[in-house]
Design a protein around this motif. Structure first.
Motif, PDB file in Angstrom:
ATOM      1  N   VAL A  21       0.843  -1.205   0.000  1.00 22.53           N
ATOM      2  CA  VAL A  21       0.000   0.000   0.000  1.00 22.53           C
ATOM      3  C   VAL A  21       0.877   1.253   0.000  1.00 22.53           C
ATOM      4  O   VAL A  21       0.604   2.208  -0.743  1.00 22.53           O
ATOM      5  CB  VAL A  21      -0.959   0.001   1.208  1.00 22.53           C
ATOM      6  CG1 VAL A  21      -1.647   1.339   1.372  1.00 22.53           C
ATOM      7  CG2 VAL A  21      -1.995  -1.115   1.065  1.00 22.53           C
ATOM      8  N   ALA A  22       1.950   1.232   0.804  1.00 18.72           N
ATOM      9  CA  ALA A  22       2.834   2.402   0.862  1.00 18.72           C
ATOM     10  C   ALA A  22       3.489   2.676  -0.492  1.00 18.72           C
ATOM     11  O   ALA A  22       3.588   3.834  -0.918  1.00 18.72           O
ATOM     12  CB  ALA A  22       3.892   2.199   1.943  1.00 18.72           C
ATOM     13  N   ASP A  24       2.290   1.825  -3.439  1.00 17.56           N
ATOM     14  CA  ASP A  24       1.253   2.319  -4.350  1.00 17.56           C
ATOM     15  C   ASP A  24       0.933   3.792  -4.090  1.00 17.56           C
ATOM     16  O   ASP A  24       0.769   4.577  -5.037  1.00 17.56           O
ATOM     17  CB  ASP A  24      -0.015   1.474  -4.222  1.00 17.56           C
ATOM     18  CG  ASP A  24       0.139   0.095  -4.833  1.00 17.56           C
ATOM     19  OD1 ASP A  24       1.096  -0.110  -5.606  1.00 17.56           O
ATOM     20  OD2 ASP A  24      -0.692  -0.780  -4.528  1.00 17.56           O
ATOM     21  N   VAL A  25       0.861   4.169  -2.832  1.00 15.23           N
ATOM     22  CA  VAL A  25       0.579   5.572  -2.495  1.00 15.23           C
ATOM     23  C   VAL A  25       1.735   6.462  -2.951  1.00 15.23           C
ATOM     24  O   VAL A  25       1.514   7.522  -3.546  1.00 15.23           O
ATOM     25  CB  VAL A  25       0.326   5.732  -0.975  1.00 15.23           C
ATOM     26  CG1 VAL A  25       0.334   7.198  -0.563  1.00 15.23           C
ATOM     27  CG2 VAL A  25      -0.980   5.067  -0.584  1.00 15.23           C
ATOM     28  N   MET A  26       2.961   6.019  -2.707  1.00 10.76           N
ATOM     29  CA  MET A  26       4.114   6.822  -3.118  1.00 10.76           C
ATOM     30  C   MET A  26       4.222   6.911  -4.634  1.00 10.76           C
ATOM     31  O   MET A  26       4.617   7.944  -5.166  1.00 10.76           O
ATOM     32  CB  MET A  26       5.409   6.251  -2.523  1.00 10.76           C
ATOM     33  CG  MET A  26       5.550   6.481  -1.035  1.00 10.76           C
ATOM     34  SD  MET A  26       5.394   8.211  -0.545  1.00 10.76           S
ATOM     35  CE  MET A  26       6.790   8.924  -1.355  1.00 10.76           C
ATOM     36  N   ALA A  28       1.760   7.081  -6.607  1.00 12.21           N
ATOM     37  CA  ALA A  28       0.763   8.074  -7.016  1.00 12.21           C
ATOM     38  C   ALA A  28       1.276   9.498  -6.756  1.00 12.21           C
ATOM     39  O   ALA A  28       0.903  10.429  -7.464  1.00 12.21           O
ATOM     40  CB  ALA A  28      -0.546   7.843  -6.268  1.00 12.21           C
ATOM     41  N   LEU A  29       2.137   9.652  -5.751  1.00 16.80           N
ATOM     42  CA  LEU A  29       2.646  10.975  -5.387  1.00 16.80           C
ATOM     43  C   LEU A  29       3.929  11.337  -6.129  1.00 16.80           C
ATOM     44  O   LEU A  29       4.191  12.509  -6.389  1.00 16.80           O
ATOM     45  CB  LEU A  29       2.896  11.048  -3.881  1.00 16.80           C
ATOM     46  CG  LEU A  29       1.665  10.877  -2.980  1.00 16.80           C
ATOM     47  CD1 LEU A  29       2.082  10.843  -1.523  1.00 16.80           C
ATOM     48  CD2 LEU A  29       0.666  11.990  -3.241  1.00 16.80           C
TER      49      LEU A  29
END
Length: 79
Positions: A21-22, A24-26, A28-29
């Motif tokens: 999850v981390a 994937d979030v990174m 996106a950022l």
């Protein structure tokens, strides 16, 4: 399996899931996958150092013991 085995299995699964999850979030950022993985790895390194500090503070040498107490393994066997 036991309590410690179950705790280890849950922690391993949860760690893998949260790491994914981390990332994937990174991703996106941050535009670069290398930057995303680097940021997550750096965060994991900080958490590892934090956990090592906690483990050091809880080490058996840091625990004050009563001088009159005898550990269970050192007690004389009952006759």
């Amino acid at each position: 399996m036991g309590l410690w085995g179950a705790a280890q299995a849950i922690a391993f699964g949860l760690g893998g899931f949260l790491g994914t999850v981390a990332v994937d979030v990174m991703r996106a950022l941050v535009a670069s996958p290398i930057g995303a993985y680097s940021a997550v790895f750096a965060g994991e390194a900080v958490l590892f150092v934090f956990s090592a500090i906690i483990a050091y503070r809880v080490s058996p040498s840091a625990i004050k013991r009563d001088e009159n107490s005898v550990p269970a393994y050192a007690a004389e066997p009952a006759e």
